[in-house]
Design an enzyme around this catalytic site. Sequence first.
Site, PDB file in Angstrom:
ATOM      1  N   SER A 193       1.247  -5.862  -6.522  1.00 11.12           N
ATOM      2  CA  SER A 193       1.032  -4.421  -6.664  1.00 11.12           C
ATOM      3  C   SER A 193       0.368  -3.780  -5.452  1.00 11.12           C
ATOM      4  O   SER A 193       0.483  -2.567  -5.257  1.00 11.12           O
ATOM      5  CB  SER A 193       0.184  -4.137  -7.905  1.00 11.12           C
ATOM      6  OG  SER A 193      -1.073  -4.789  -7.832  1.00 11.12           O
ATOM      7  N   HIS A 234      -7.078  -1.297  -7.232  1.00 11.21           N
ATOM      8  CA  HIS A 234      -6.378  -0.998  -5.977  1.00 11.21           C
ATOM      9  C   HIS A 234      -7.153  -0.031  -5.088  1.00 11.21           C
ATOM     10  O   HIS A 234      -7.720   0.943  -5.567  1.00 11.21           O
ATOM     11  CB  HIS A 234      -4.992  -0.420  -6.279  1.00 11.21           C
ATOM     12  CG  HIS A 234      -4.160  -1.324  -7.125  1.00 11.21           C
ATOM     13  ND1 HIS A 234      -4.055  -1.166  -8.498  1.00 11.21           N
ATOM     14  CD2 HIS A 234      -3.424  -2.424  -6.816  1.00 11.21           C
ATOM     15  CE1 HIS A 234      -3.278  -2.127  -8.984  1.00 11.21           C
ATOM     16  NE2 HIS A 234      -2.892  -2.900  -7.994  1.00 11.21           N
ATOM     17  N   ASP A 245      -8.027   2.967  -8.344  1.00  9.11           N
ATOM     18  CA  ASP A 245      -8.031   2.615  -9.764  1.00  9.11           C
ATOM     19  C   ASP A 245      -8.833   1.314  -9.920  1.00  9.11           C
ATOM     20  O   ASP A 245      -9.453   0.859  -8.959  1.00  9.11           O
ATOM     21  CB  ASP A 245      -6.595   2.534 -10.309  1.00  9.11           C
ATOM     22  CG  ASP A 245      -5.790   1.349  -9.775  1.00  9.11           C
ATOM     23  OD1 ASP A 245      -6.364   0.472  -9.106  1.00  9.11           O
ATOM     24  OD2 ASP A 245      -4.570   1.289 -10.038  1.00  9.11           O
TER      25      ASP A 245
END
Length: 368
Positions: A38, A332, A329
């Site tokens: 991600s 990240h 977040d």
Amino acid sequence: MASPSKFSDFSLVLLFLLPFVSIAPLADARAFFIFGDSLVDSGNNNYLATTARADSPPYGVDYPSRRPTGRFSNGLNIPDLIGQKIGLSESPLPYLSPDFNGKKLLIGSNFASAGVGILNDTGVQFVNILRMYRQLELFQEYKRRLSAQVGSKQAHKLVNEALVLITVGGNDFVNNYYLVPYSARSRQYKLPDYVKFVISEYRRLLMRLYKLGARRVLVTGTGPMGCVPAELAMRGTNGRCSEELQRAASLYNPQLVNMLNGLNKQIGKDVFISANTQRMHSDFVSDPRAFGFVTSQIACCGQGPYNGLGLCTQLSNLCPNRALYAFWDPFHPSEKANRLIVEQIMTGSNEYMHPMNLSTIMAMDSRI
């Protein structure tokens, strides 16, 4: 006056040459391929039936389109920023994007998929994601598509001269070994043995990538995994980082560098370049104000302690100024933090980039 048949012959030749004429300017630019999780996914998971996705607001709130794209960021991610640095006019598209065709193949492609790890059993809770073996299968498929478009010789040249970024490994700890107490892997291995196992599997993946034609590969380590807002909320004590995850990072990252050095020695050239992202992150995690952040503990988007619990959604707390937060977040970095990381990738000393930084690579390769 030319006969109709000669016009016909000329048209056929022109039609044959046109794709190669239009390709020539783009083929001179260095292609860029991205693999991993991600931290570098630019939207492949949008096209998969998985919960590991970032295709809803407020993701993308600071992206040029102000819309979510599948990037796990408020704006640009690390591949976007590296792409700009190496002179690409646009970021490589996710391989699964329906728009990925024609000239777009010449720019490169992003095969990354949120939730994946080095091991195939990492991220099982996310179900349908592009595990690393599948990303490499899609890379093979890409090469076939490229060869059909430009010919096998040109395709081989483009891949050999491309820059490759691979970012994977964190999920093998966060979403596998430490996912639940007494996880299957933690019962199977003590942490030092697990790290050795993960490194050995990663070595196989990297050699596979080399055999597929990659010759300049940036390999990032894990960040300070125990210090992200999610781990502060779930495992930290009084605002301190999770000791177990920090221990995992301190074991894993040096062994990764040693493994890459061994591969380069075996190959006989510096194919694999290690990026010390643990050090890069730790700089602004340990002293956020020195880098213009108000906090490196609280996520901009989230809920619960440190905004570190659950997903970033439209119902979450959302900070008004993302540039003041090191983390976007619970897991990240923000776009601003990504920019700091990419600056070190470009120009960092040997403490950050080994055996050389990306600016040095680009200068060397331009002389070849």
